[in-house]
Design an enzyme around this catalytic site. Structure first.
Site, mmCIF file in Angstrom:
data_model
loop_
_atom_site.group_PDB
_atom_site.id
_atom_site.type_symbol
_atom_site.label_atom_id
_atom_site.label_comp_id
_atom_site.label_asym_id
_atom_site.label_seq_id
_atom_site.Cartn_x
_atom_site.Cartn_y
_atom_site.Cartn_z
ATOM 1 N N ASP A 43 0.848 -1.201 0.000
ATOM 2 C CA ASP A 43 0.000 0.000 0.000
ATOM 3 C C ASP A 43 0.886 1.255 0.000
ATOM 4 O O ASP A 43 0.379 2.374 -0.093
ATOM 5 C CB ASP A 43 -1.028 -0.009 1.137
ATOM 6 C CG ASP A 43 -0.409 -0.119 2.516
ATOM 7 O OD1 ASP A 43 0.827 -0.226 2.612
ATOM 8 O OD2 ASP A 43 -1.162 -0.105 3.513
ATOM 9 N N SER A 44 2.212 1.057 0.048
ATOM 10 C CA SER A 44 3.141 2.170 -0.171
ATOM 11 C C SER A 44 2.916 2.777 -1.553
ATOM 12 O O SER A 44 3.436 3.850 -1.856
ATOM 13 C CB SER A 44 4.599 1.699 -0.035
ATOM 14 O OG SER A 44 4.846 0.606 -0.887
ATOM 15 N N ASP A 82 -1.044 -6.063 -0.222
ATOM 16 C CA ASP A 82 -1.354 -5.503 1.092
ATOM 17 C C ASP A 82 -2.856 -5.366 1.295
ATOM 18 O O ASP A 82 -3.574 -4.934 0.383
ATOM 19 C CB ASP A 82 -0.744 -4.091 1.195
ATOM 20 C CG ASP A 82 0.481 -4.060 2.091
ATOM 21 O OD1 ASP A 82 0.595 -4.917 2.978
ATOM 22 O OD2 ASP A 82 1.321 -3.165 1.881
ATOM 23 N N LYS A 112 -0.756 -9.575 2.701
ATOM 24 C CA LYS A 112 0.019 -9.110 3.862
ATOM 25 C C LYS A 112 -0.907 -8.255 4.731
ATOM 26 O O LYS A 112 -1.603 -7.376 4.218
ATOM 27 C CB LYS A 112 1.246 -8.306 3.423
ATOM 28 C CG LYS A 112 2.044 -7.738 4.619
ATOM 29 C CD LYS A 112 3.411 -7.250 4.224
ATOM 30 C CE LYS A 112 3.443 -5.892 3.563
ATOM 31 N NZ LYS A 112 2.921 -4.783 4.417
ATOM 32 N N GLU A 114 -1.136 -5.986 8.372
ATOM 33 C CA GLU A 114 -0.494 -5.352 9.521
ATOM 34 C C GLU A 114 -1.276 -5.683 10.777
ATOM 35 O O GLU A 114 -2.510 -5.555 10.791
ATOM 36 C CB GLU A 114 -0.447 -3.822 9.338
ATOM 37 C CG GLU A 114 0.446 -3.385 8.198
ATOM 38 C CD GLU A 114 0.537 -1.862 8.069
ATOM 39 O OE1 GLU A 114 0.149 -1.128 8.999
ATOM 40 O OE2 GLU A 114 1.014 -1.411 7.003
ATOM 41 N N GLU A 181 9.085 -4.452 10.313
ATOM 42 C CA GLU A 181 9.513 -3.146 9.801
ATOM 43 C C GLU A 181 10.037 -2.285 10.951
ATOM 44 O O GLU A 181 9.428 -2.222 12.034
ATOM 45 C CB GLU A 181 8.308 -2.453 9.118
ATOM 46 C CG GLU A 181 8.678 -1.109 8.526
ATOM 47 C CD GLU A 181 7.660 -0.600 7.510
ATOM 48 O OE1 GLU A 181 6.677 -1.297 7.199
ATOM 49 O OE2 GLU A 181 7.872 0.525 7.009
HETATM 50 O O1 KIV Z 1 3.609 -1.124 1.606
HETATM 51 C C1 KIV Z 1 4.787 -1.483 1.586
HETATM 52 O O2 KIV Z 1 5.531 -1.263 0.633
HETATM 53 C C2 KIV Z 1 5.298 -2.200 2.755
HETATM 54 C C3 KIV Z 1 6.775 -2.345 2.855
HETATM 55 C C4 KIV Z 1 7.410 -1.046 3.197
HETATM 56 C C5 KIV Z 1 7.151 -3.425 3.780
HETATM 57 O O3 KIV Z 1 4.557 -2.608 3.587
#
Ligand code: KIV
Length: 257
Positions: A43-44, A82, A112, A114, A181
């Site tokens: 989600d970056s 994410d 993924k 969190e 992280e």
């Molecule tokens: O969203 C992302 O790119 C991440 C990484 C920084 C681990 O979660």
């Protein structure tokens, strides 16, 4: 050969795992061709390609759009997507629904999420549904507003104990891998040796089973990259130079001939 979650798990203690973000088919193809074990549709993408200040505005619609683009590239790398902001806190049914959409509609091979021990029961349900989960502890960027910024985790014995408990609970719940992280390197190393699933670190030292980075940071696209990001290329300079040459040649009539 297509990389599966089974292959990733079998790399633990044998071979370091490589993971890089990609948000579209172009960069997914490049990462796969270069031999990435895992492509993260992080989600970056909110900060890196959509111009937001954090990952918080990223929606399911955006994640589906970008995950589909990555999976259409048919990378050999495992595609992990994410789960966006606050979706893990919804009911178990909604969470299964969201993750199933990322897998069925987006083509992700794992999701993924969190969160620590408090979401372990939900991860167990996802696992039972056949959804592969990579857990994410330490700094959770989706907590940005609550934290009032980003910071390191695991500096105190109390925080290290919480991280260890989270890691073990998430492993027992069925996570196939754990991302850490901005976690204290000593804590990340200890967690890595206590778990039987692989750990992937970012800004968490060299003691993890693998490393992940945001592609724009290591390729030199990011104007103010984080201090831990090593620049393996300077594509910002190269792209500007190529664009300028093209524009100059168009203006002067040199191109096209
Ligand atoms: O969203 C992302 O790119 C991440 C990484 C920084 C681990 O979660």
């Amino acid at each position: 050969m297509k990389i599966t979650t089974k292959a990733i798990k079998s790399k633990k203690s044998r071979e370091r795992i490589t993971m890089i973000t990609a948000y579209d088919a172009l960069f997914a193809r490049l990462a796969s061709e270069a031999g990435a074990d895992i492509i993260l549709v992080g989600d970056s993408l909110g900060n890196v390609v959509l111009g937001y200040e954090s990952t918080i505005p990223v929606t399911m619609g955006m994640m589906l759009h970008h995950t589909s683009a990555v999976s259409r590239a048919k990378p050999e790398s495992l595609v992990v997507a994410d789960l966006p902001f606050a979706r893990a806190q919804r009911s178990c049914e909604s969470l299964i629904d969201d993750c199933a959409r990322l897998v069925q509609d987006g083509g992700a091979e794992a999701v993924k999420i969190e969160g620590g021990a408090s979401i372990a029961q939900k991860i167990e349900k996802l696992s039972e549904s056949g959804i592969a989960v990579m857990a994410h502890i330490g700094l959770q960027p989706q907590q940005y507003l609550k934290l009032g910024g980003y910071r390191k985790f695991g500096k105190t014995p109390e925080e290290r104990a919480i991280l260890m408990r989270d890691a073990k609970t998430l492993e027992s719940a069925g996570a196939f891998a754990l991302l850490m992280e901005m976690t204290d390197p000593q804590a990340a190393s200890e967690i890595t040796s206590e778990l039987s699933i692989p750990t992937i670190g970012i800004a968490s030292g060299s003691g993890c089973d693998g490393q992940v980075m945001v592609f724009a940071d290591i390729l030199g696209f990011t104007q103010n990259p984080p201090a831990f990001a090593k620049k393996f290329a300077d594509l910002h300079t190269d792209v500007i130079k190529a664009y300028k040459t093209y524009f100059d040649e168009v203006r002067s009539g040199k191109y096209p001939q």
